[in-house]
Design a protein around this motif. Sequence first.
Motif, PDB file in Angstrom:
ATOM      1  N   PHE A 137      25.367  42.354  31.954  1.00 26.42           N
ATOM      2  CA  PHE A 137      26.396  41.334  32.200  1.00 26.42           C
ATOM      3  C   PHE A 137      27.665  41.964  32.774  1.00 26.42           C
ATOM      4  O   PHE A 137      28.338  41.377  33.610  1.00 26.42           O
ATOM      5  CB  PHE A 137      26.694  40.546  30.922  1.00 26.42           C
ATOM      6  CG  PHE A 137      25.682  39.465  30.680  1.00 26.42           C
ATOM      7  CD1 PHE A 137      25.647  38.313  31.466  1.00 26.42           C
ATOM      8  CD2 PHE A 137      24.707  39.602  29.696  1.00 26.42           C
ATOM      9  CE1 PHE A 137      24.686  37.325  31.277  1.00 26.42           C
ATOM     10  CE2 PHE A 137      23.742  38.627  29.493  1.00 26.42           C
ATOM     11  CZ  PHE A 137      23.735  37.480  30.285  1.00 26.42           C
ATOM     12  N   SER A 138      27.975  43.190  32.330  1.00 32.41           N
ATOM     13  CA  SER A 138      29.176  43.842  32.868  1.00 32.41           C
ATOM     14  C   SER A 138      29.004  44.107  34.362  1.00 32.41           C
ATOM     15  O   SER A 138      29.951  44.023  35.131  1.00 32.41           O
ATOM     16  CB  SER A 138      29.498  45.131  32.105  1.00 32.41           C
ATOM     17  OG  SER A 138      28.660  46.189  32.510  1.00 32.41           O
ATOM     18  N   PHE A 139      27.768  44.404  34.788  1.00 33.54           N
ATOM     19  CA  PHE A 139      27.537  44.643  36.225  1.00 33.54           C
ATOM     20  C   PHE A 139      27.728  43.349  37.020  1.00 33.54           C
ATOM     21  O   PHE A 139      28.355  43.341  38.084  1.00 33.54           O
ATOM     22  CB  PHE A 139      26.133  45.220  36.432  1.00 33.54           C
ATOM     23  CG  PHE A 139      25.863  45.684  37.847  1.00 33.54           C
ATOM     24  CD1 PHE A 139      26.887  45.867  38.763  1.00 33.54           C
ATOM     25  CD2 PHE A 139      24.559  45.959  38.262  1.00 33.54           C
ATOM     26  CE1 PHE A 139      26.639  46.299  40.067  1.00 33.54           C
ATOM     27  CE2 PHE A 139      24.303  46.386  39.557  1.00 33.54           C
ATOM     28  CZ  PHE A 139      25.334  46.550  40.457  1.00 33.54           C
ATOM     29  N   PHE A 192      31.231  40.278  40.746  1.00 38.42           N
ATOM     30  CA  PHE A 192      32.089  39.143  41.084  1.00 38.42           C
ATOM     31  C   PHE A 192      33.530  39.613  41.302  1.00 38.42           C
ATOM     32  O   PHE A 192      34.186  39.236  42.281  1.00 38.42           O
ATOM     33  CB  PHE A 192      32.028  38.096  39.973  1.00 38.42           C
ATOM     34  CG  PHE A 192      32.804  36.862  40.300  1.00 38.42           C
ATOM     35  CD1 PHE A 192      32.308  35.948  41.218  1.00 38.42           C
ATOM     36  CD2 PHE A 192      34.048  36.626  39.727  1.00 38.42           C
ATOM     37  CE1 PHE A 192      33.036  34.817  41.555  1.00 38.42           C
ATOM     38  CE2 PHE A 192      34.782  35.505  40.063  1.00 38.42           C
ATOM     39  CZ  PHE A 192      34.274  34.589  40.973  1.00 38.42           C
ATOM     40  N   SER A 193      33.969  40.464  40.402  1.00 38.45           N
ATOM     41  CA  SER A 193      35.343  40.939  40.445  1.00 38.45           C
ATOM     42  C   SER A 193      35.645  41.701  41.747  1.00 38.45           C
ATOM     43  O   SER A 193      36.712  41.576  42.339  1.00 38.45           O
ATOM     44  CB  SER A 193      35.504  41.856  39.235  1.00 38.45           C
ATOM     45  OG  SER A 193      36.802  42.136  38.998  1.00 38.45           O
ATOM     46  N   ASN A 194      34.647  42.474  42.184  1.00 46.20           N
ATOM     47  CA  ASN A 194      34.777  43.253  43.420  1.00 46.20           C
ATOM     48  C   ASN A 194      34.652  42.390  44.667  1.00 46.20           C
ATOM     49  O   ASN A 194      35.406  42.561  45.626  1.00 46.20           O
ATOM     50  CB  ASN A 194      33.573  44.213  43.499  1.00 46.20           C
ATOM     51  CG  ASN A 194      33.961  45.644  43.305  1.00 46.20           C
ATOM     52  OD1 ASN A 194      35.074  46.029  43.622  1.00 46.20           O
ATOM     53  ND2 ASN A 194      33.025  46.416  42.782  1.00 46.20           N
ATOM     54  N   LEU A 195      33.655  41.496  44.642  1.00 44.28           N
ATOM     55  CA  LEU A 195      33.255  40.864  45.904  1.00 44.28           C
ATOM     56  C   LEU A 195      33.901  39.506  46.174  1.00 44.28           C
ATOM     57  O   LEU A 195      34.054  39.133  47.335  1.00 44.28           O
ATOM     58  CB  LEU A 195      31.725  40.755  45.965  1.00 44.28           C
ATOM     59  CG  LEU A 195      31.003  42.115  46.017  1.00 44.28           C
ATOM     60  CD1 LEU A 195      29.496  41.918  46.121  1.00 44.28           C
ATOM     61  CD2 LEU A 195      31.495  42.973  47.190  1.00 44.28           C
ATOM     62  N   TYR A 196      34.296  38.766  45.127  1.00 51.54           N
ATOM     63  CA  TYR A 196      34.923  37.471  45.397  1.00 51.54           C
ATOM     64  C   TYR A 196      36.253  37.642  46.157  1.00 51.54           C
ATOM     65  O   TYR A 196      36.458  37.007  47.199  1.00 51.54           O
ATOM     66  CB  TYR A 196      35.106  36.672  44.098  1.00 51.54           C
ATOM     67  CG  TYR A 196      35.727  35.323  44.338  1.00 51.54           C
ATOM     68  CD1 TYR A 196      34.962  34.267  44.820  1.00 51.54           C
ATOM     69  CD2 TYR A 196      37.088  35.118  44.128  1.00 51.54           C
ATOM     70  CE1 TYR A 196      35.540  33.032  45.079  1.00 51.54           C
ATOM     71  CE2 TYR A 196      37.682  33.895  44.377  1.00 51.54           C
ATOM     72  CZ  TYR A 196      36.901  32.853  44.853  1.00 51.54           C
ATOM     73  OH  TYR A 196      37.484  31.642  45.118  1.00 51.54           O
ATOM     74  N   PRO A 197      37.154  38.525  45.689  1.00 53.49           N
ATOM     75  CA  PRO A 197      38.410  38.696  46.447  1.00 53.49           C
ATOM     76  C   PRO A 197      38.164  39.202  47.873  1.00 53.49           C
ATOM     77  O   PRO A 197      38.826  38.775  48.813  1.00 53.49           O
ATOM     78  CB  PRO A 197      39.187  39.746  45.634  1.00 53.49           C
ATOM     79  CG  PRO A 197      38.584  39.734  44.284  1.00 53.49           C
ATOM     80  CD  PRO A 197      37.144  39.347  44.458  1.00 53.49           C
TER      81      PRO A 197
END
Length: 268
Positions: free
Chosen positions: A228-230, A235-240
Motif C-alpha cells: 500500500f505504501s508503494f 500517486f504522490s509522485n505521479l499525480y502532481p
Amino acid sequence: MNLLSDDALLWSWIALAVLVFPVLFLVSAPYGRHLRTGWGPTLRSDLGWIIQESPSFLIMAVYLTRWLRQRTDKLLKLGFDEREWMTVTLAFCWLVHYANRAFVFPLRMRGGSKPTTFTVVSTAILFCVINTYLNAKALFVYELVIRSRRSLDWAFCSGLLLWVCGLIGNWHSDAITRALRRNPEEIKEKRYAIPYGGLYRYVSAPNYFSEFVEWTGFAIAAQTWAAFSFALWTFSNLYPRARSNHQWYLENFAEYKSLNRNAFFPNP
Ligand code: NDP
C-alpha cells in the motif's frame, strides 16, 4: 533489521509519501520536459533510468532466489501450496515491471541522450532501494502473504487482474509517446508532439495513471502495508507531475485545450 525497526521505517516511509505530495505541486522533478538548470551535474537519461531502477529488480530477485533456495527440499517433495504461489506470483509481477522499467524502457527510448540530473537519479535510487527492501521483506522474510491468508482469494485475483490492466495501459501509453519521434531528426532534436490514441484520448498522462492502477492492484493482491505504501508513493509522485505535464501541453500546443483531456484520472 528486525520487525520493530522495519515497522518504524515503513510508517516513516508512509508519512514521507504524504509530506512529499504537496511539495511536488511546487517543484517538478528536473528531468524530461521539466529539465532545467540549477540542479547540479547531469548524465544521459537512458543510463540514468538503468542505474536508478535496476536496484528494484535486483533486490527483489535476490530475496526471491534466497527464499526459493531455502525451500528447495520442500519444493522438490511437495511443490508450492496456494499461498506460496501467491507470494511467488507477486514477486514475478514486480520483476516483470522492473525488467521493463530498468532495462527495456531505457534501451528503447528515443532521445535517451537527453540529460537527466544526478539529483533525480540519486533520489530515485534511494526510493527504489527502500521501496523494494520493504516489499521484498514483507513477502520473503515476514512471509505476510503466507502467514495472513488462508488460500487464493478474491482480493488476490481481482488485484492481480487490476495489476495486469495497469501494466498493459502503462506499456501501451509509453509505446505511444515513444512512437512520436519517428525519424533521426526528431530524435536528435528530442522533439515533442501531441500523443493521440489509447488512454491519451482521456488524459494527458495515461502512463502515470496506469502505473498507479498497477500498484493499486498489487496492493489489493498483496494486502501488505509495504505494497500500500508503494501505491501511495506512486500517486504522490505521479499525480502532481501529471498536472504539470498537462499544464505544459496547454502552454506548448494551442490546440490542446480543445482536446478536453483531464490530467490524470480519465473521465470518459
Ligand atoms: P514521460 O511520458 O514524460 O516520458 C517518457 C518518454 O517519452 C521520454 O523519452 C520522453 O521524452 C518521451 N515523451 C513523452 N512525451 C512526449 C511527447 N509529447 N512527444 C515526444 N516524446 C515524448 O514519462 P516519464 O519519463 O516521467 O516516466 C517514464 C515511465 O516511468 C512512465 O511509465 C511512468 O509511469 C514511470 N514512472 C514511475 C514513477 C513511480 O513513482 N512509480 C516515477 C516516474 C516515472 P523526454 O525525456 O525528452 O521528455
